[in-house]
Scaffold this motif. Structure first.
Motif, PDB file in Angstrom:
ATOM      1  N   HIS A 138       0.837  -1.203   0.000  1.00  0.00           N
ATOM      2  CA  HIS A 138       0.000   0.000   0.000  1.00  0.00           C
ATOM      3  C   HIS A 138       0.870   1.251   0.000  1.00  0.00           C
ATOM      4  CE1 HIS A 138      -2.928   2.949   1.864  1.00  0.00           C
ATOM      5  NE2 HIS A 138      -3.606   2.466   0.834  1.00  0.00           N
ATOM      6  N   GLN A 139       2.011   1.201   0.673  1.00  0.00           N
ATOM      7  CA  GLN A 139       2.928   2.339   0.666  1.00  0.00           C
ATOM      8  C   GLN A 139       3.434   2.610  -0.749  1.00  0.00           C
ATOM      9  OE1 GLN A 139       5.994   2.657   3.762  1.00  0.00           O
ATOM     10  NE2 GLN A 139       4.957   1.031   4.867  1.00  0.00           N
ATOM     11  N   GLU A 140       3.708   1.540  -1.488  1.00  0.00           N
ATOM     12  CA  GLU A 140       4.182   1.717  -2.856  1.00  0.00           C
ATOM     13  C   GLU A 140       3.114   2.401  -3.703  1.00  0.00           C
ATOM     14  OE1 GLU A 140       5.714  -0.802  -6.728  1.00  0.00           O
ATOM     15  OE2 GLU A 140       4.260  -1.620  -5.330  1.00  0.00           O
ATOM     16  N   VAL A 141       1.864   1.997  -3.514  1.00  0.00           N
ATOM     17  CA  VAL A 141       0.766   2.619  -4.263  1.00  0.00           C
ATOM     18  C   VAL A 141       0.661   4.104  -3.921  1.00  0.00           C
ATOM     19  CG1 VAL A 141      -1.725   2.600  -4.632  1.00  0.00           C
ATOM     20  CG2 VAL A 141      -0.498   0.446  -4.436  1.00  0.00           C
ATOM     21  N   LEU A 142       0.840   4.429  -2.618  1.00  0.00           N
ATOM     22  CA  LEU A 142       0.798   5.829  -2.213  1.00  0.00           C
ATOM     23  C   LEU A 142       1.928   6.628  -2.852  1.00  0.00           C
ATOM     24  CD1 LEU A 142      -0.069   5.516   1.591  1.00  0.00           C
ATOM     25  CD2 LEU A 142      -1.604   6.144  -0.270  1.00  0.00           C
ATOM     26  N   CYS A 143       3.103   6.000  -2.965  1.00  0.00           N
ATOM     27  CA  CYS A 143       4.246   6.674  -3.590  1.00  0.00           C
ATOM     28  C   CYS A 143       3.980   6.993  -5.059  1.00  0.00           C
ATOM     29  CB  CYS A 143       5.503   5.813  -3.470  1.00  0.00           C
ATOM     30  SG  CYS A 143       6.156   5.705  -1.792  1.00  0.00           S
ATOM     31  N   THR A 144       3.216   6.131  -5.711  1.00  0.00           N
ATOM     32  CA  THR A 144       2.929   6.381  -7.126  1.00  0.00           C
ATOM     33  C   THR A 144       2.071   7.625  -7.317  1.00  0.00           C
ATOM     34  OG1 THR A 144       0.961   4.958  -7.033  1.00  0.00           O
ATOM     35  CG2 THR A 144       3.040   3.922  -7.671  1.00  0.00           C
ATOM     36  N   LEU A 179      -2.652  -1.391 -10.248  1.00  0.00           N
ATOM     37  CA  LEU A 179      -1.779  -2.051 -11.212  1.00  0.00           C
ATOM     38  C   LEU A 179      -2.404  -2.117 -12.602  1.00  0.00           C
ATOM     39  CD1 LEU A 179      -0.272  -5.005  -9.157  1.00  0.00           C
ATOM     40  CD2 LEU A 179       0.778  -2.840  -9.730  1.00  0.00           C
ATOM     41  N   SER A 180      -3.717  -1.950 -12.693  1.00  0.00           N
ATOM     42  CA  SER A 180      -4.360  -1.957 -14.006  1.00  0.00           C
ATOM     43  C   SER A 180      -3.920  -0.768 -14.844  1.00  0.00           C
ATOM     44  CB  SER A 180      -5.885  -1.943 -13.849  1.00  0.00           C
ATOM     45  OG  SER A 180      -6.316  -0.721 -13.247  1.00  0.00           O
ATOM     46  N   CYS A 181      -3.371   0.267 -14.188  1.00  0.00           N
ATOM     47  CA  CYS A 181      -2.895   1.454 -14.909  1.00  0.00           C
ATOM     48  C   CYS A 181      -1.832   1.075 -15.931  1.00  0.00           C
ATOM     49  CB  CYS A 181      -2.336   2.463 -13.909  1.00  0.00           C
ATOM     50  SG  CYS A 181      -1.680   3.953 -14.660  1.00  0.00           S
ATOM     51  N   SER A 182      -0.900   0.212 -15.538  1.00  0.00           N
ATOM     52  CA  SER A 182       0.175  -0.201 -16.441  1.00  0.00           C
ATOM     53  C   SER A 182      -0.385  -0.892 -17.674  1.00  0.00           C
ATOM     54  CB  SER A 182       1.139  -1.134 -15.701  1.00  0.00           C
ATOM     55  OG  SER A 182       2.110  -1.654 -16.578  1.00  0.00           O
ATOM     56  N   THR A 183      -1.355  -1.786 -17.480  1.00  0.00           N
ATOM     57  CA  THR A 183      -1.948  -2.527 -18.595  1.00  0.00           C
ATOM     58  C   THR A 183      -2.697  -1.599 -19.544  1.00  0.00           C
ATOM     59  OG1 THR A 183      -2.213  -4.432 -17.130  1.00  0.00           O
ATOM     60  CG2 THR A 183      -3.434  -4.476 -19.184  1.00  0.00           C
ATOM     61  N   ILE A 189       3.316   9.870 -22.221  1.00  0.00           N
ATOM     62  CA  ILE A 189       2.632   8.577 -22.095  1.00  0.00           C
ATOM     63  C   ILE A 189       3.627   7.424 -22.280  1.00  0.00           C
ATOM     64  CG2 ILE A 189       1.924   8.431 -24.521  1.00  0.00           C
ATOM     65  CD1 ILE A 189      -0.555   6.986 -23.662  1.00  0.00           C
ATOM     66  N   SER A 190       4.630   7.608 -23.130  1.00  0.00           N
ATOM     67  CA  SER A 190       5.653   6.566 -23.305  1.00  0.00           C
ATOM     68  C   SER A 190       6.440   6.377 -22.016  1.00  0.00           C
ATOM     69  CB  SER A 190       6.608   6.943 -24.443  1.00  0.00           C
ATOM     70  OG  SER A 190       5.909   7.042 -25.664  1.00  0.00           O
ATOM     71  N   PHE A 191       6.781   7.511 -21.385  1.00  0.00           N
ATOM     72  CA  PHE A 191       7.492   7.424 -20.105  1.00  0.00           C
ATOM     73  C   PHE A 191       6.627   6.744 -19.049  1.00  0.00           C
ATOM     74  CE2 PHE A 191       8.289   9.251 -15.887  1.00  0.00           C
ATOM     75  CZ  PHE A 191       9.598   8.829 -15.687  1.00  0.00           C
ATOM     76  N   MET A 192       5.327   7.095 -19.002  1.00  0.00           N
ATOM     77  CA  MET A 192       4.420   6.504 -18.011  1.00  0.00           C
ATOM     78  C   MET A 192       4.244   5.008 -18.254  1.00  0.00           C
ATOM     79  SD  MET A 192       3.774   8.760 -15.882  1.00  0.00           S
ATOM     80  CE  MET A 192       2.765   7.593 -15.004  1.00  0.00           C
ATOM     81  N   VAL A 193       4.226   4.577 -19.500  1.00  0.00           N
ATOM     82  CA  VAL A 193       4.124   3.144 -19.810  1.00  0.00           C
ATOM     83  C   VAL A 193       5.313   2.397 -19.214  1.00  0.00           C
ATOM     84  CG1 VAL A 193       4.270   1.438 -21.665  1.00  0.00           C
ATOM     85  CG2 VAL A 193       2.723   3.378 -21.878  1.00  0.00           C
ATOM     86  N   ASP A 194       6.504   2.955 -19.386  1.00  0.00           N
ATOM     87  CA  ASP A 194       7.712   2.284 -18.896  1.00  0.00           C
ATOM     88  C   ASP A 194       7.792   2.288 -17.373  1.00  0.00           C
ATOM     89  OD1 ASP A 194       8.764   1.573 -21.385  1.00  0.00           O
ATOM     90  OD2 ASP A 194       9.615   3.559 -21.688  1.00  0.00           O
ATOM     91  N   ILE A 195       7.562   3.451 -16.759  1.00  0.00           N
ATOM     92  CA  ILE A 195       7.735   3.543 -15.307  1.00  0.00           C
ATOM     93  C   ILE A 195       6.664   2.751 -14.559  1.00  0.00           C
ATOM     94  CG2 ILE A 195       6.374   5.636 -14.862  1.00  0.00           C
ATOM     95  CD1 ILE A 195       9.825   4.754 -13.366  1.00  0.00           C
ATOM     96  N   THR A 196       5.424   2.740 -15.060  1.00  0.00           N
ATOM     97  CA  THR A 196       4.379   1.941 -14.403  1.00  0.00           C
ATOM     98  C   THR A 196       4.635   0.447 -14.583  1.00  0.00           C
ATOM     99  OG1 THR A 196       2.975   2.170 -16.372  1.00  0.00           O
ATOM    100  CG2 THR A 196       2.575   3.699 -14.544  1.00  0.00           C
TER     101      THR A 196
END
Length: 451
Positions: free
Chosen positions: A288-294, A346-350, A385-392
């Motif tokens: 949950h902390q990781e999700v908050l960091c995002t 995590l669905s954000c990455s997909t 959006i390309s950067f967000m695809v990679d980082i997520t």
């Protein structure tokens, strides 16, 4: 002629003494007479001689743990032991040899139905499939498949028995645990009922890790810290889990969980102090902390337009059908777009990855619907959006590693440290315009250079 008995026959036989089991021994020593044998309901051991001395001596090994139950609590505990034993006996009752395999298959298939969250009525469909298969492949064994019982009620009973058996297995293992920890999370299901999930993790002297979803507790009224505490404390009593062995409690950061005065963790700590001065660790769920960091990543300008376009296609039946046909005509490997949900971050990455791959197709389709898609031609936005695809994608992979089973805290800490080192590496590489670990950005740059 002497009528006296030989000296060797002075010893009395147990059967000659006609010893009888006393009913008060059940409640006093948690034992019962079953099939003319005295059975300890705690450890299921058979006490060979029905004498008070033997029963009392056997109970001594359980005394320290079960003498705390008195009055009504002791009566309830006895009922629980007897009920558990009867359910166990029903499960393992002797079955005729010809039906044993059929019953075993019934249990196995019922377990699969439960694990895959299928309706109990699916059992009848599975049986029909098995019979049709047997008619073609092995018609001589057709009767064996017809004997498999998979009616709705049978599947429900099988799953209930399996659940009871798992609970009994947990209760049997609990005395071997040196320490345990719990993780609690409360969420609302599709019916609007709050469900409190309690996860259990323990280790024994040999550092064998045991983890299980202990129970999901429905909360029909309020979900305050007091309500959560009462539910969890009753659950710990049900499984005879002593607060003295509680090493840590993991929750999210909600006030009902971590409130300073009335939060669940604080209430549990006060209860632990009533028995013995014992302090456990309080941790915020690392995932949950990781999700908050995002949330720190400023991606609203990327996600908002994508959500609007995806919802325009997915939320209208006609648009969704037409878009699927359009993808099929183009011989695309995909048949549609997934939804993005905040709860399942995590669905954000997909969603981002799928949207980027189908960007040109989406642009053509939305333009045919007279929708504003000017953002899809914005070079800076495409780079974002390309950067967000990679980082997520990196965040998603890290999250999945944290969720692996049978990990100890040091292993999870190692995953976090490794990911922090990766972030430093990524930062250095981006400053040097090295896109080795950012394939989407690399593809985007190559496409722009060609133009």
């Amino acid at each position: 002629m002497s009528l006296s008995k030989p000296s060797g026959s002075n010893k009395r036989n147990i059967t000659d003494e006609h010893r009888q089991f006393q009913e008060n021994w059940e409640l006093q020593y948690f034992c019962s007479e079953i099939n003319n044998k005295i059975l300890c309901l705690i450890c299921k051991s058979v006490i060979s001689v029905p004498m008070l001395y033997n029963i009392k001596r056997h109970y001594e090994q359980h005394k320290s743990k079960y003498d705390q139950y008195e009055g009504l609590l002791r009566e309830e505990k006895l009922k629980e032991f007897i009920s558990g034993y009867k359910k166990q006996q029903i499960m393992f009752t002797k079955i005729p040899q010809e039906n044993e395999a059929a019953v075993k298959v019934s249990y196995v298939l019922s377990e699969l139905i439960a694990k895959h969250s299928k309706p109990f009525t699916e059992g009848d469909f599975i049986k029909t499939c098995l019979i049709k298969t047997a008619e073609i492949i092995c018609p001589g064994n057709l009767k064996a498949f017809q004997n498999i019982s998979l009616t709705r009620n049978t599947v429900a009973e099988r799953i209930t028995e399996l659940a009871c058996n798992l609970n009994n297995q947990i209760k049997i293992k609990i005395p071997t645990f040196e320490y345990f920890s719990i993780a609690c999370d409360e969420s609302t299901d599709i019916g609007g009922t709050a469900q409190l999930a309690v996860f259990f993790r323990a280790c024994d002297m040999e550092f064998n890790i045991f983890e299980e979803l202990l129970e999901i507790i429905p909360m029909f009224d309020t979900t305050t810290g007091e309500d959560v505490f009462v539910s969890v404390f009753e659950l710990l009593k049900k499984y005879d889990l002593s607060l003295e062995k509680l090493s840590s409690v993991a929750t999210d950061g909600a006030p009902s969980m971590t409130g300073k005065n009335k939060g669940f963790v604080e209430r549990l700590q006060k209860k632990a102090n009533e028995y013995v001065e014992h302090t456990f660790h309080r941790t915020h769920c690392i995932i949950h902390q990781e999700v908050l960091c995002t949330k720190v990543i400023n991606m609203a300008h990327v996600i908002k337009p994508i959500k609007q376009m995806v919802n325009f296609i997915r939320s209208r039946g006609l648009n969704q059908r037409q878009f699927s046909i359009f993808l099929n005509d183009l011989e695309s490997e995909y048949s549609g777009l997934p939804y993005f949900t905040e709860v399942r971050w995590l669905s954000c990455s997909t969603v981002l990855e799928r949207f980027r791959k189908l960007r040109d197709t989406i642009q053509i389709f939305l333009e045919s619907k007279e929708q504003d898609v000017s953002v899809l031609s914005d070079i800076m936005w495409l780079q974002d959006i390309s950067f967000m695809v990679d980082i997520t994608k990196h965040l998603s992979n890290s999250n999945l590693k944290l969720q692996e089973k049978n990990q100890i805290i040091t292993a999870i800490n190692d995953h976090v440290k490794v990911f922090k080192c990766k972030l430093d590496l990524f930062k250095t590489q981006l400053q040097n315009k090295d896109l080795t670990h950012f394939p989407a950005c690399m593809t985007c740059n190559q496409g722009m250079n060609r133009k």
